[in-house]
Scaffold this motif. Structure first.
Motif, short mmCIF file in Angstrom:
data_model
loop_
_atom_site.label_atom_id
_atom_site.label_comp_id
_atom_site.label_asym_id
_atom_site.label_seq_id
_atom_site.Cartn_x
_atom_site.Cartn_y
_atom_site.Cartn_z
N TYR A 281 -43.24 21.20 59.34
CA TYR A 281 -41.85 20.81 59.38
C TYR A 281 -41.14 21.55 60.52
O TYR A 281 -41.48 22.68 60.84
CB TYR A 281 -41.14 21.15 58.07
CG TYR A 281 -41.59 20.34 56.89
CD1 TYR A 281 -42.73 20.70 56.18
CD2 TYR A 281 -40.87 19.23 56.47
CE1 TYR A 281 -43.15 19.95 55.09
CE2 TYR A 281 -41.28 18.49 55.37
CZ TYR A 281 -42.42 18.85 54.69
OH TYR A 281 -42.83 18.11 53.61
N GLN B 290 -37.28 22.86 61.41
CA GLN B 290 -35.97 23.07 60.82
C GLN B 290 -35.02 23.63 61.87
O GLN B 290 -35.13 24.80 62.25
CB GLN B 290 -36.03 24.00 59.61
CG GLN B 290 -34.70 24.12 58.88
CD GLN B 290 -34.78 24.95 57.62
OE1 GLN B 290 -35.63 25.84 57.49
NE2 GLN B 290 -33.88 24.68 56.67
N GLN C 289 -29.81 22.82 59.32
CA GLN C 289 -30.34 21.52 58.88
C GLN C 289 -31.46 21.72 57.86
O GLN C 289 -32.00 22.82 57.72
CB GLN C 289 -30.88 20.74 60.08
CG GLN C 289 -29.84 20.44 61.14
CD GLN C 289 -28.73 19.57 60.62
OE1 GLN C 289 -28.96 18.54 59.96
NE2 GLN C 289 -27.48 19.97 60.88
N GLY C 290 -31.80 20.65 57.18
CA GLY C 290 -32.96 20.70 56.31
C GLY C 290 -34.23 20.50 57.11
O GLY C 290 -34.19 20.01 58.25
N PRO C 291 -35.36 20.88 56.56
CA PRO C 291 -36.63 20.68 57.27
C PRO C 291 -36.91 19.20 57.53
O PRO C 291 -36.65 18.36 56.67
CB PRO C 291 -37.67 21.26 56.29
CG PRO C 291 -36.88 22.23 55.44
CD PRO C 291 -35.53 21.60 55.29
N PHE D 113 -39.90 16.49 58.51
CA PHE D 113 -41.35 16.34 58.43
C PHE D 113 -41.94 15.96 59.79
O PHE D 113 -41.49 15.00 60.42
CB PHE D 113 -41.67 15.27 57.39
CG PHE D 113 -43.13 14.93 57.27
CD1 PHE D 113 -43.60 13.74 57.78
CD2 PHE D 113 -44.00 15.79 56.63
CE1 PHE D 113 -44.93 13.39 57.65
CE2 PHE D 113 -45.34 15.45 56.50
CZ PHE D 113 -45.80 14.25 57.01
N GLN E 61 -48.78 15.64 58.41
CA GLN E 61 -49.55 16.22 57.32
C GLN E 61 -51.04 16.07 57.62
O GLN E 61 -51.48 15.00 58.08
CB GLN E 61 -49.22 15.52 56.00
CG GLN E 61 -49.97 16.06 54.79
CD GLN E 61 -49.69 15.23 53.57
OE1 GLN E 61 -50.23 14.14 53.40
NE2 GLN E 61 -48.80 15.73 52.72
N GLN F 253 -50.30 11.47 57.75
CA GLN F 253 -48.98 10.85 57.86
C GLN F 253 -48.20 11.60 58.93
O GLN F 253 -48.43 12.79 59.16
CB GLN F 253 -48.24 10.90 56.54
CG GLN F 253 -46.97 10.06 56.50
CD GLN F 253 -46.66 9.57 55.12
OE1 GLN F 253 -47.35 9.91 54.16
NE2 GLN F 253 -45.62 8.80 54.98
N ARG F 254 -47.29 10.87 59.58
CA ARG F 254 -46.54 11.45 60.68
C ARG F 254 -45.08 11.06 60.55
O ARG F 254 -44.75 9.92 60.22
CB ARG F 254 -47.09 10.96 62.00
CG ARG F 254 -46.52 11.66 63.21
CD ARG F 254 -47.14 11.15 64.50
NE ARG F 254 -46.65 11.90 65.64
CZ ARG F 254 -47.25 12.98 66.13
NH1 ARG F 254 -48.38 13.41 65.61
NH2 ARG F 254 -46.74 13.62 67.15
N GLY F 255 -44.21 11.99 60.82
CA GLY F 255 -42.78 11.72 60.86
C GLY F 255 -42.38 11.22 62.24
O GLY F 255 -43.22 10.90 63.08
N LEU G 238 -36.98 26.64 63.68
CA LEU G 238 -37.92 27.32 62.79
C LEU G 238 -38.99 26.31 62.40
O LEU G 238 -38.67 25.23 61.88
CB LEU G 238 -37.18 27.82 61.54
CG LEU G 238 -38.01 28.59 60.51
CD1 LEU G 238 -38.48 29.93 61.08
CD2 LEU G 238 -37.19 28.81 59.23
N LEU H 69 -42.00 25.36 60.06
CA LEU H 69 -42.49 25.71 58.74
C LEU H 69 -43.79 24.98 58.43
O LEU H 69 -43.94 23.80 58.74
CB LEU H 69 -41.45 25.33 57.68
CG LEU H 69 -40.13 26.08 57.74
CD1 LEU H 69 -39.08 25.35 56.91
CD2 LEU H 69 -40.29 27.50 57.24
N THR I 219 -53.15 14.85 47.98
CA THR I 219 -52.09 14.09 48.63
C THR I 219 -51.62 12.89 47.81
O THR I 219 -50.59 12.32 48.10
CB THR I 219 -52.57 13.55 49.99
OG1 THR I 219 -53.62 12.60 49.76
CG2 THR I 219 -53.05 14.67 50.88
#
Lengths: 114, 110
Positions: free
Chosen positions: A35, A37, A41-43, A45, A48, A56-58, A88, A90, A97
């Motif tokens: 992730y 961040q 902001q929130g993390p 994605f 994975q 999977q990919r963001g 940051l 993460l 999964t």
């Protein structure tokens, strides 16, 4: 029982350079997610890895790539760094999964791009 | 589009003053909803997983509840050490990735 570990803790790079971040999952976990961040902001994605494959990919460009090793540890590589890549990073690990699972996060790597 | 919205963005409470944080979500089939606590400069710390509407989980002064469209994190008689950012995330059945909200920054004043 060691939790998720990440290295390095902090990193300073300049625009255009390449960086590699590393992650060791929690004992017994076989899946690693990365992730980004940004401050306040929130993390978000990135991708994975499970069974040494990207599952999977963001919504991140191809400059972001990764790898998972047979011992389940993982690397995140970012090429052609931009100022906007400062964040940051993460790593989170989990077991499997296919089912609702709990992800445990590492302390993160703070990347600063100058 | 799957998304998570948290409110309020920031909350200041006196020690002992109970309150609730909200997480509303839009997802095509919920696999799980997760609450995390994050201290400045650190990775998120797992708190709770909720899987179905009506489910509740408790841990010390925290209680998480889930409905079909939102989750609440109730904080009872908070202490200064509860000060942190609380993140909510959902996992959709259609995929494995987590969608995080932007968090609620909680400050508990002694």
């Amino acid at each position: 029982d060691a939790g998720v570990t990440q290295s390095p803790t902090h990193l300073i790079k300049t625009r255009g350079q390449q960086v590699t971040l590393r992650c060791s999952p929690k004992s017994g976990h076989d899946t690693v997610s990365w992730y980004q961040q940004a401050l306040g902001q929130g993390p978000q994605f990135i991708f994975q890895y499970y069974e040494e494959e990207e599952r999977q990919r963001g919504n991140f460009p191809d400059r972001f790539s990764g790898h998972q090793f047979p011992n389940y540890s993982s690397e995140l590589n970012v090429n052609a760094l931009l100022l906007g890549d400062s964040a940051l990073y993460l790593c989170a690990s989990s077991y499997g999964t296919r089912y609702g699972f709990e992800q445990f996060f590492g302390p993160g790597t703070r990347l600063t791009v100058l | 589009e799957d998304q998570v919205t948290q409110s309020p963005e920031a909350l200041r409470l006196q020690e002992g003053e109970s309150s609730s944080l909200n997480c509303s979500y839009t997802v095509s089939g919920l696999r799980g909803l997760f609450w995390y606590r994050q201290d400045p400069g650190k990775g998120p710390e797992f708190l709770f997983t909720l899987y179905s509407a009506g489910e509740e989980k408790e841990k010390e002064r925290l209680k998480a509840t889930l409905t079909k469209k939102e989750s609440f994190l109730h904080i009872t008689a908070p202490k200064p050490e509860d000060s942190a950012t609380y993140l909510c995330a959902v996992q959709a059945k259609a995929g494995n990735q987590f969608y995080f909200g932007t968090g609620t920054s909680l400050t508990v004043i002694p």
